[in-house]
Design a protein around this motif. Structure first.
Motif, PDB file in Angstrom:
ATOM      1  N   ARG A 169     -20.941  58.004 -61.162  1.00  0.00           N
ATOM      2  CA  ARG A 169     -20.909  56.660 -60.590  1.00  0.00           C
ATOM      3  C   ARG A 169     -20.600  55.626 -61.665  1.00  0.00           C
ATOM      4  NH1 ARG A 169     -25.966  52.910 -59.037  1.00  0.00           N
ATOM      5  NH2 ARG A 169     -25.820  52.685 -61.287  1.00  0.00           N
ATOM      6  N   PHE A 170     -19.774  54.654 -61.290  1.00  0.00           N
ATOM      7  CA  PHE A 170     -19.462  53.530 -62.165  1.00  0.00           C
ATOM      8  C   PHE A 170     -19.615  52.236 -61.377  1.00  0.00           C
ATOM      9  CE2 PHE A 170     -17.167  57.148 -63.800  1.00  0.00           C
ATOM     10  CZ  PHE A 170     -17.433  57.091 -65.160  1.00  0.00           C
ATOM     11  N   VAL A 171     -20.128  51.222 -62.038  1.00  0.00           N
ATOM     12  CA  VAL A 171     -20.337  49.915 -61.404  1.00  0.00           C
ATOM     13  C   VAL A 171     -19.341  48.923 -61.984  1.00  0.00           C
ATOM     14  CG1 VAL A 171     -21.965  48.021 -61.040  1.00  0.00           C
ATOM     15  CG2 VAL A 171     -22.779  50.386 -61.039  1.00  0.00           C
ATOM     16  N   GLU A 172     -18.682  48.204 -61.091  1.00  0.00           N
ATOM     17  CA  GLU A 172     -17.656  47.236 -61.483  1.00  0.00           C
ATOM     18  C   GLU A 172     -18.088  45.839 -61.038  1.00  0.00           C
ATOM     19  OE1 GLU A 172     -12.796  46.930 -61.200  1.00  0.00           O
ATOM     20  OE2 GLU A 172     -13.899  47.930 -59.608  1.00  0.00           O
ATOM     21  N   LEU A 173     -18.176  44.921 -61.981  1.00  0.00           N
ATOM     22  CA  LEU A 173     -18.599  43.559 -61.706  1.00  0.00           C
ATOM     23  C   LEU A 173     -17.520  42.805 -60.934  1.00  0.00           C
ATOM     24  CD1 LEU A 173     -20.809  41.364 -62.443  1.00  0.00           C
ATOM     25  CD2 LEU A 173     -19.333  40.796 -64.394  1.00  0.00           C
ATOM     26  N   ASN A 174     -17.918  42.121 -59.866  1.00  0.00           N
ATOM     27  CA  ASN A 174     -16.991  41.253 -59.151  1.00  0.00           C
ATOM     28  C   ASN A 174     -16.959  39.871 -59.797  1.00  0.00           C
ATOM     29  OD1 ASN A 174     -15.970  42.894 -57.077  1.00  0.00           O
ATOM     30  ND2 ASN A 174     -17.779  42.568 -55.805  1.00  0.00           N
ATOM     31  N   ILE A 175     -15.791  39.263 -59.803  1.00  0.00           N
ATOM     32  CA  ILE A 175     -15.611  37.910 -60.309  1.00  0.00           C
ATOM     33  C   ILE A 175     -14.991  37.075 -59.194  1.00  0.00           C
ATOM     34  CG2 ILE A 175     -14.506  36.469 -62.067  1.00  0.00           C
ATOM     35  CD1 ILE A 175     -16.608  38.350 -63.194  1.00  0.00           C
ATOM     36  N   SER A 176     -15.570  35.911 -58.923  1.00  0.00           N
ATOM     37  CA  SER A 176     -15.003  35.041 -57.896  1.00  0.00           C
ATOM     38  C   SER A 176     -13.833  34.249 -58.481  1.00  0.00           C
ATOM     39  CB  SER A 176     -16.064  34.075 -57.366  1.00  0.00           C
ATOM     40  OG  SER A 176     -16.403  33.109 -58.351  1.00  0.00           O
ATOM     41  N   VAL A 177     -12.989  33.730 -57.611  1.00  0.00           N
ATOM     42  CA  VAL A 177     -11.858  32.918 -58.054  1.00  0.00           C
ATOM     43  C   VAL A 177     -12.363  31.699 -58.832  1.00  0.00           C
ATOM     44  CG1 VAL A 177      -9.926  31.483 -57.291  1.00  0.00           C
ATOM     45  CG2 VAL A 177     -10.365  33.686 -56.179  1.00  0.00           C
ATOM     46  N   GLU A 178     -13.441  31.079 -58.340  1.00  0.00           N
ATOM     47  CA  GLU A 178     -13.997  29.910 -59.019  1.00  0.00           C
ATOM     48  C   GLU A 178     -14.502  30.273 -60.414  1.00  0.00           C
ATOM     49  OE1 GLU A 178     -14.845  30.957 -55.985  1.00  0.00           O
ATOM     50  OE2 GLU A 178     -13.767  29.439 -54.790  1.00  0.00           O
ATOM     51  N   GLU A 179     -15.181  31.421 -60.532  1.00  0.00           N
ATOM     52  CA  GLU A 179     -15.641  31.876 -61.845  1.00  0.00           C
ATOM     53  C   GLU A 179     -14.465  32.120 -62.781  1.00  0.00           C
ATOM     54  OE1 GLU A 179     -19.770  34.369 -61.230  1.00  0.00           O
ATOM     55  OE2 GLU A 179     -17.912  35.276 -60.509  1.00  0.00           O
ATOM     56  N   MET A 180     -13.401  32.705 -62.268  1.00  0.00           N
ATOM     57  CA  MET A 180     -12.251  33.013 -63.113  1.00  0.00           C
ATOM     58  C   MET A 180     -11.624  31.739 -63.658  1.00  0.00           C
ATOM     59  SD  MET A 180     -10.332  35.065 -64.660  1.00  0.00           S
ATOM     60  CE  MET A 180     -11.018  36.579 -64.005  1.00  0.00           C
ATOM     61  N   TYR A 181     -11.422  30.751 -62.800  1.00  0.00           N
ATOM     62  CA  TYR A 181     -10.863  29.482 -63.283  1.00  0.00           C
ATOM     63  C   TYR A 181     -11.780  28.847 -64.323  1.00  0.00           C
ATOM     64  CZ  TYR A 181      -6.865  28.976 -60.120  1.00  0.00           C
ATOM     65  OH  TYR A 181      -5.662  29.132 -59.489  1.00  0.00           O
ATOM     66  N   ALA A 182     -13.090  28.873 -64.091  1.00  0.00           N
ATOM     67  CA  ALA A 182     -14.030  28.269 -65.024  1.00  0.00           C
ATOM     68  C   ALA A 182     -14.000  28.974 -66.372  1.00  0.00           C
ATOM     69  CB  ALA A 182     -15.445  28.291 -64.440  1.00  0.00           C
ATOM     70  N   ILE A 183     -13.963  30.299 -66.354  1.00  0.00           N
ATOM     71  CA  ILE A 183     -13.919  31.061 -67.601  1.00  0.00           C
ATOM     72  C   ILE A 183     -12.658  30.744 -68.388  1.00  0.00           C
ATOM     73  CG2 ILE A 183     -13.612  33.403 -68.523  1.00  0.00           C
ATOM     74  CD1 ILE A 183     -15.546  34.330 -66.273  1.00  0.00           C
ATOM     75  N   LEU A 184     -11.520  30.771 -67.709  1.00  0.00           N
ATOM     76  CA  LEU A 184     -10.252  30.555 -68.399  1.00  0.00           C
ATOM     77  C   LEU A 184     -10.133  29.131 -68.935  1.00  0.00           C
ATOM     78  CD1 LEU A 184      -7.868  32.511 -66.017  1.00  0.00           C
ATOM     79  CD2 LEU A 184      -8.545  33.172 -68.322  1.00  0.00           C
ATOM     80  N   GLN A 185     -10.664  28.159 -68.203  1.00  0.00           N
ATOM     81  CA  GLN A 185     -10.575  26.770 -68.650  1.00  0.00           C
ATOM     82  C   GLN A 185     -11.653  26.426 -69.681  1.00  0.00           C
ATOM     83  OE1 GLN A 185     -10.065  25.370 -64.255  1.00  0.00           O
ATOM     84  NE2 GLN A 185      -9.305  23.698 -65.508  1.00  0.00           N
ATOM     85  N   GLN A 186     -12.898  26.735 -69.351  1.00  0.00           N
ATOM     86  CA  GLN A 186     -14.010  26.276 -70.179  1.00  0.00           C
ATOM     87  C   GLN A 186     -14.278  27.179 -71.372  1.00  0.00           C
ATOM     88  OE1 GLN A 186     -17.335  25.750 -67.467  1.00  0.00           O
ATOM     89  NE2 GLN A 186     -16.020  24.693 -65.980  1.00  0.00           N
ATOM     90  N   ARG A 187     -14.101  28.478 -71.208  1.00  0.00           N
ATOM     91  CA  ARG A 187     -14.408  29.416 -72.293  1.00  0.00           C
ATOM     92  C   ARG A 187     -13.182  29.726 -73.155  1.00  0.00           C
ATOM     93  NH1 ARG A 187     -19.071  32.474 -71.240  1.00  0.00           N
ATOM     94  NH2 ARG A 187     -18.785  33.230 -73.380  1.00  0.00           N
ATOM     95  N   CYS A 188     -12.000  29.666 -72.541  1.00  0.00           N
ATOM     96  CA  CYS A 188     -10.778  30.088 -73.246  1.00  0.00           C
ATOM     97  C   CYS A 188      -9.820  28.954 -73.556  1.00  0.00           C
ATOM     98  CB  CYS A 188     -10.043  31.146 -72.430  1.00  0.00           C
ATOM     99  SG  CYS A 188     -11.069  32.566 -71.963  1.00  0.00           S
ATOM    100  N   GLY A 189     -10.024  27.801 -72.937  1.00  0.00           N
ATOM    101  CA  GLY A 189      -9.185  26.650 -73.226  1.00  0.00           C
ATOM    102  C   GLY A 189      -7.838  26.625 -72.541  1.00  0.00           C
ATOM    103  N   PHE A 190      -7.648  27.423 -71.486  1.00  0.00           N
ATOM    104  CA  PHE A 190      -6.405  27.373 -70.730  1.00  0.00           C
ATOM    105  C   PHE A 190      -6.383  26.123 -69.843  1.00  0.00           C
ATOM    106  CE2 PHE A 190      -6.790  31.948 -71.569  1.00  0.00           C
ATOM    107  CZ  PHE A 190      -5.497  32.270 -71.958  1.00  0.00           C
ATOM    108  N   GLU A 191      -5.209  25.529 -69.697  1.00  0.00           N
ATOM    109  CA  GLU A 191      -5.048  24.419 -68.766  1.00  0.00           C
ATOM    110  C   GLU A 191      -4.976  24.952 -67.337  1.00  0.00           C
ATOM    111  OE1 GLU A 191      -5.209  21.391 -69.610  1.00  0.00           O
ATOM    112  OE2 GLU A 191      -4.810  21.363 -71.774  1.00  0.00           O
ATOM    113  N   ARG A 192      -5.516  24.178 -66.402  1.00  0.00           N
ATOM    114  CA  ARG A 192      -5.540  24.614 -65.000  1.00  0.00           C
ATOM    115  C   ARG A 192      -4.134  24.953 -64.496  1.00  0.00           C
ATOM    116  NH1 ARG A 192      -9.550  25.440 -60.722  1.00  0.00           N
ATOM    117  NH2 ARG A 192      -8.339  25.497 -58.807  1.00  0.00           N
TER     118      ARG A 192
END
Length: 285
Positions: free
Chosen positions: A223-246
């Motif tokens: 068995r393997f467990v895979e974390l789900n990521i929401s679209v809102e979380e993905m945008y927040a991570i890329l913008q706030q944690r990685c510095g990508f522009e929206r």
């Protein structure tokens, strides 16, 4: 065996399940290839088509790209659309048994895996070239490829000498398997983004779902467990944690109604994927 979507809301008293620390050592690459790559389906064609469209639209005339597949597993096929534009392809994988199988393919071993069907789809169907080009493309990937170890939880998540920077980094259902919560996941994505050149691209196939949910999958009996990521979380991570522009971020949901011939193993999972394209800021003068 296969994927089952299980919901574990963060407000519940019982936490979501996580992977056993040793589960990756129990991963059987041959069972995985048999169960998930036994035949070519839309589950394979969709990411292959996305990669084809991305590289042909963004890098026409380029032959100098440096490309990293972070967490390639035992599969060396998603580089089919990369090779015509690349100077170097780096395949990185955490599990030694997966690297062993990938190396069999790179070395043309007679007991290695066969990814010809995936290369045929890219070279013949998407590019419209003749069958003789299929073997040549596989040889091109072999000639360009370097195989190395990676570990997203290390400060430098890849072997010394392969730190980049890269023009394109691709990762598919890797960070979601390794990370147990969105905070860890955000840190992992941030580490990958720092390995990009200014103006470089991060491409991800991500398990999509509500916050606090996971997918439970099986390879054989493991068995393997895979974390789900929401679209809102993905945008927040890329913008706030990685510095990508929206405006530099594109999210493309992979829904079941747009897929055909989904393997029975994946029927409950494939409607919860997203393909993410994000470009790092260009260097300022």
């Amino acid at each position: 065996p296969g994927y089952q979507t299980e919901t574990f809301a963060t407000k519940m008293s019982s936490p979501p399940p996580v992977n056993d620390p040793n589960c990756h050592f129990e991963f059987n690459p041959w069972t995985y290839l048999e169960e998930y790559y036994g035949s070519l389906t839309s589950w394979h064609r969709s990411p292959l088509k996305h990669l084809h469209e991305f590289f042909t639209s963004h890098f026409k005339g380029r032959v100098d790209l440096k490309f990293l597949n972070f967490g390639c597993g035992p599969v060396v096929a998603f580089e089919a659309s990369v090779a015509p534009f690349a100077q170097q392809i780096v395949l990185s994988e955490y599990a030694e048994q997966n690297r062993t199988v990938a190396k069999l393919w790179l070395d043309r071993a007679t007991n290695g895996p066969d990814f010809t069907a995936l290369y045929k789809y890219v070279v013949q169907e998407l590019e419209g070239k003749g069958p003789e080009e299929v073997a040549k493309r596989q040889d091109d990937v072999r000639a360009l490829a370097t195989l190395c170890r990676c570990d997203i939880f290390q400060e430098t998540p890849i072997e010394k000498g392969q730190e980049g920077p890269y023009d394109v980094i691709y990762t598919a259902s890797t960070l979601e398997m390794a990370c147990t919560n969105p905070e860890e996941y955000g840190t992992a994505v941030s580490k990958l983004s720092t390995m990009l050149k200014p103006g470089g691209w991060l491409l991800m196939n991500v398990s999509m779902g509500e916050a606090g949910t996971v997918n439970v999958c099986h390879v054989g009996q493991t068995r393997f467990v895979e974390l789900n990521i929401s679209v809102e979380e993905m945008y927040a991570i890329l913008q706030q944690r990685c510095g990508f522009e929206r405006e530099s971020i594109t999210v493309i949901p992979q829904t079941a109604d747009k897929m055909d011939a989904i393997p029975i193993l994946l029927q409950e999972h494939i409607d919860e994927m997203m393909y993410v394209i994000a470009q790092r800021k260009q260097a300022t003068a």
